[in-house]
Design a protein around this motif. Sequence first.
Motif, PDB file in Angstrom:
ATOM      1  N   PHE A  24      -3.791  11.392  -1.060  1.00  0.00           N
ATOM      2  CA  PHE A  24      -2.614  10.690  -1.569  1.00  0.00           C
ATOM      3  C   PHE A  24      -1.981   9.803  -0.490  1.00  0.00           C
ATOM      4  CE2 PHE A  24      -2.521  14.490  -4.444  1.00  0.00           C
ATOM      5  CZ  PHE A  24      -2.796  13.803  -5.616  1.00  0.00           C
ATOM      6  N   LEU A  25      -1.892  10.311   0.733  1.00  0.00           N
ATOM      7  CA  LEU A  25      -1.280   9.535   1.816  1.00  0.00           C
ATOM      8  C   LEU A  25      -2.191   8.401   2.271  1.00  0.00           C
ATOM      9  CD1 LEU A  25       0.259  12.453   3.934  1.00  0.00           C
ATOM     10  CD2 LEU A  25       1.433  10.942   2.329  1.00  0.00           C
ATOM     11  N   ASN A  26      -3.493   8.681   2.374  1.00  0.00           N
ATOM     12  CA  ASN A  26      -4.518   7.667   2.663  1.00  0.00           C
ATOM     13  C   ASN A  26      -4.117   6.760   3.837  1.00  0.00           C
ATOM     14  OD1 ASN A  26      -6.821   6.169   2.472  1.00  0.00           O
ATOM     15  ND2 ASN A  26      -6.413   5.376   0.427  1.00  0.00           N
ATOM     16  N   PRO A  27      -4.059   7.304   5.051  1.00  0.00           N
ATOM     17  CA  PRO A  27      -3.591   6.538   6.220  1.00  0.00           C
ATOM     18  C   PRO A  27      -4.276   5.194   6.449  1.00  0.00           C
ATOM     19  CG  PRO A  27      -3.766   8.861   6.766  1.00  0.00           C
ATOM     20  CD  PRO A  27      -4.363   8.707   5.395  1.00  0.00           C
ATOM     21  N   PRO A  28      -5.620   5.075   6.346  1.00  0.00           N
ATOM     22  CA  PRO A  28      -6.232   3.756   6.594  1.00  0.00           C
ATOM     23  C   PRO A  28      -5.757   2.681   5.618  1.00  0.00           C
ATOM     24  CG  PRO A  28      -7.890   5.494   6.661  1.00  0.00           C
ATOM     25  CD  PRO A  28      -6.638   6.121   6.125  1.00  0.00           C
ATOM     26  N   ALA A  29      -5.492   3.058   4.369  1.00  0.00           N
ATOM     27  CA  ALA A  29      -5.047   2.077   3.376  1.00  0.00           C
ATOM     28  C   ALA A  29      -3.593   1.691   3.577  1.00  0.00           C
ATOM     29  CB  ALA A  29      -5.255   2.639   1.963  1.00  0.00           C
ATOM     30  N   ILE A  30      -2.799   2.570   4.197  1.00  0.00           N
ATOM     31  CA  ILE A  30      -1.383   2.287   4.421  1.00  0.00           C
ATOM     32  C   ILE A  30      -1.198   1.275   5.552  1.00  0.00           C
ATOM     33  CG2 ILE A  30       0.789   3.309   5.245  1.00  0.00           C
ATOM     34  CD1 ILE A  30       0.155   3.884   2.334  1.00  0.00           C
ATOM     35  N   ALA A  31      -2.126   1.253   6.507  1.00  0.00           N
ATOM     36  CA  ALA A  31      -1.983   0.393   7.694  1.00  0.00           C
ATOM     37  C   ALA A  31      -1.738  -1.076   7.352  1.00  0.00           C
ATOM     38  CB  ALA A  31      -3.204   0.555   8.596  1.00  0.00           C
ATOM     39  N   PRO A  32      -2.560  -1.718   6.497  1.00  0.00           N
ATOM     40  CA  PRO A  32      -2.297  -3.134   6.203  1.00  0.00           C
ATOM     41  C   PRO A  32      -1.002  -3.357   5.424  1.00  0.00           C
ATOM     42  CG  PRO A  32      -4.062  -2.281   4.822  1.00  0.00           C
ATOM     43  CD  PRO A  32      -3.794  -1.251   5.868  1.00  0.00           C
ATOM     44  N   ILE A  33      -0.624  -2.395   4.571  1.00  0.00           N
ATOM     45  CA  ILE A  33       0.634  -2.509   3.834  1.00  0.00           C
ATOM     46  C   ILE A  33       1.809  -2.451   4.805  1.00  0.00           C
ATOM     47  CG2 ILE A  33       2.070  -1.516   2.021  1.00  0.00           C
ATOM     48  CD1 ILE A  33      -0.547  -2.660   1.003  1.00  0.00           C
ATOM     49  N   PHE A  34       1.742  -1.514   5.742  1.00  0.00           N
ATOM     50  CA  PHE A  34       2.778  -1.381   6.767  1.00  0.00           C
ATOM     51  C   PHE A  34       2.900  -2.671   7.567  1.00  0.00           C
ATOM     52  CE2 PHE A  34       3.677  -0.385  11.273  1.00  0.00           C
ATOM     53  CZ  PHE A  34       4.953   0.121  11.147  1.00  0.00           C
ATOM     54  N   ALA A  91       4.542  -0.102  -7.846  1.00  0.00           N
ATOM     55  CA  ALA A  91       4.105  -1.377  -8.410  1.00  0.00           C
ATOM     56  C   ALA A  91       5.077  -2.499  -8.047  1.00  0.00           C
ATOM     57  CB  ALA A  91       3.966  -1.255  -9.930  1.00  0.00           C
ATOM     58  N   TYR A  92       6.379  -2.210  -8.084  1.00  0.00           N
ATOM     59  CA  TYR A  92       7.386  -3.215  -7.740  1.00  0.00           C
ATOM     60  C   TYR A  92       7.261  -3.640  -6.279  1.00  0.00           C
ATOM     61  CZ  TYR A  92      11.976  -5.150  -6.590  1.00  0.00           C
ATOM     62  OH  TYR A  92      12.994  -5.936  -6.127  1.00  0.00           O
ATOM     63  N   SER A  93       7.117  -2.650  -5.389  1.00  0.00           N
ATOM     64  CA  SER A  93       6.983  -2.954  -3.959  1.00  0.00           C
ATOM     65  C   SER A  93       5.717  -3.772  -3.697  1.00  0.00           C
ATOM     66  CB  SER A  93       6.945  -1.659  -3.144  1.00  0.00           C
ATOM     67  OG  SER A  93       8.129  -0.909  -3.316  1.00  0.00           O
ATOM     68  N   ALA A  94       4.610  -3.396  -4.360  1.00  0.00           N
ATOM     69  CA  ALA A  94       3.348  -4.111  -4.184  1.00  0.00           C
ATOM     70  C   ALA A  94       3.437  -5.524  -4.753  1.00  0.00           C
ATOM     71  CB  ALA A  94       2.212  -3.341  -4.864  1.00  0.00           C
ATOM     72  N   TRP A  95       4.143  -5.680  -5.873  1.00  0.00           N
ATOM     73  CA  TRP A  95       4.294  -7.000  -6.496  1.00  0.00           C
ATOM     74  C   TRP A  95       4.998  -7.970  -5.549  1.00  0.00           C
ATOM     75  CZ3 TRP A  95       2.356  -9.604 -10.424  1.00  0.00           C
ATOM     76  CH2 TRP A  95       3.021 -10.746 -10.880  1.00  0.00           C
ATOM     77  N   LYS A  96       6.010  -7.477  -4.841  1.00  0.00           N
ATOM     78  CA  LYS A  96       6.721  -8.321  -3.880  1.00  0.00           C
ATOM     79  C   LYS A  96       5.792  -8.743  -2.745  1.00  0.00           C
ATOM     80  CE  LYS A  96      10.346  -5.834  -2.857  1.00  0.00           C
ATOM     81  NZ  LYS A  96      11.676  -5.517  -2.257  1.00  0.00           N
ATOM     82  N   LEU A  97       4.905  -7.843  -2.321  1.00  0.00           N
ATOM     83  CA  LEU A  97       3.968  -8.181  -1.253  1.00  0.00           C
ATOM     84  C   LEU A  97       2.924  -9.188  -1.733  1.00  0.00           C
ATOM     85  CD1 LEU A  97       3.327  -4.661   0.350  1.00  0.00           C
ATOM     86  CD2 LEU A  97       4.656  -6.538   1.307  1.00  0.00           C
ATOM     87  N   VAL A  98       2.436  -9.009  -2.951  1.00  0.00           N
ATOM     88  CA  VAL A  98       1.431  -9.921  -3.499  1.00  0.00           C
ATOM     89  C   VAL A  98       1.995 -11.326  -3.624  1.00  0.00           C
ATOM     90  CG1 VAL A  98       0.079 -10.482  -5.561  1.00  0.00           C
ATOM     91  CG2 VAL A  98       0.131  -8.132  -4.696  1.00  0.00           C
ATOM     92  N   ILE A 198      -4.599  -8.158   3.506  1.00  0.00           N
ATOM     93  CA  ILE A 198      -3.285  -7.645   3.113  1.00  0.00           C
ATOM     94  C   ILE A 198      -3.033  -7.903   1.632  1.00  0.00           C
ATOM     95  CG2 ILE A 198      -0.799  -8.031   3.370  1.00  0.00           C
ATOM     96  CD1 ILE A 198      -1.274  -8.355   6.372  1.00  0.00           C
ATOM     97  N   LYS A 199      -3.406  -9.093   1.145  1.00  0.00           N
ATOM     98  CA  LYS A 199      -3.233  -9.402  -0.274  1.00  0.00           C
ATOM     99  C   LYS A 199      -4.068  -8.467  -1.143  1.00  0.00           C
ATOM    100  CE  LYS A 199      -0.405 -12.934  -0.126  1.00  0.00           C
ATOM    101  NZ  LYS A 199       0.944 -12.891  -0.719  1.00  0.00           N
ATOM    102  N   ILE A 200      -5.299  -8.228  -0.732  1.00  0.00           N
ATOM    103  CA  ILE A 200      -6.166  -7.328  -1.496  1.00  0.00           C
ATOM    104  C   ILE A 200      -5.599  -5.913  -1.497  1.00  0.00           C
ATOM    105  CG2 ILE A 200      -8.447  -6.242  -1.556  1.00  0.00           C
ATOM    106  CD1 ILE A 200      -9.612  -8.859  -0.496  1.00  0.00           C
TER     107      ILE A 200
END
Length: 229
Positions: A24-34, A91-98, A198-200
């Motif tokens: 659930f935490l998935n550290p490698p996937a969080i890195a680019p979002i961070f 989804a809202y947070s990701a939408w702002k990043l996209v 980052i977009k992906i």
Amino acid sequence: MILQEYSMSLTKGFFFTLATLLPFLNPPAIAPIFLAVTENLSPETRLILAKKISINIVLMLTAVVLIGSTILNFFGISLSIVKIGGGLLIAYSAWKLVNSNEQEKLSHENNKEELSKDQIQALSFYPLTFPITCGPGAIAGSITIGVTILSNNTYSFIPSLLGIISGITLAAISLYICMKFAAQLLDKLGKSGTAVFIKISSFIMLCLGIQVSWDGLKDVVSAMLLSIS
């Protein structure tokens, strides 16, 4: 004999917690979002945020393990509703990043912002700790850990809890390492490659949020249909 039982309880709590929370935490996937959220911040501020997020994860998930199910029962909130609400936040947070403005990012490239302590504290919790890093999946998993490991386990409660906290701490440390070195790892991709990555990642996060909400909605509909029948 007692020492052996305590050791087994601690070990079980540790590995069960890691196996439950890491997906659930998935550290490698969080890195680019961070990195995307903190792109216009100085490296020093980003490092402070990484530390605070890791500490927040330990405190938040430990609290959820101990009293998460009790709080939900007190307010009459089901895990399905937590999934729907948390998924929408993700989804809202990701939408702002996209849909982030690339020109605005470029204008800050040589003008790193400095945040106050209060701003850092606020950003470290929302949206970086919740819901981006510690979303509804991690919360549901933590409640499951509490119910599975701690419920009806009064004799070895303390070693089990120590094992759980150790597992949460190790997961938080792995998150910290990935966030700390996110910029260095992604710099190898170059500016264009990093922007695409980052977009992906943001789009995948958007899909994940929708999926979590959809799962929660399906659970609610299934419960309604069962009650009607």
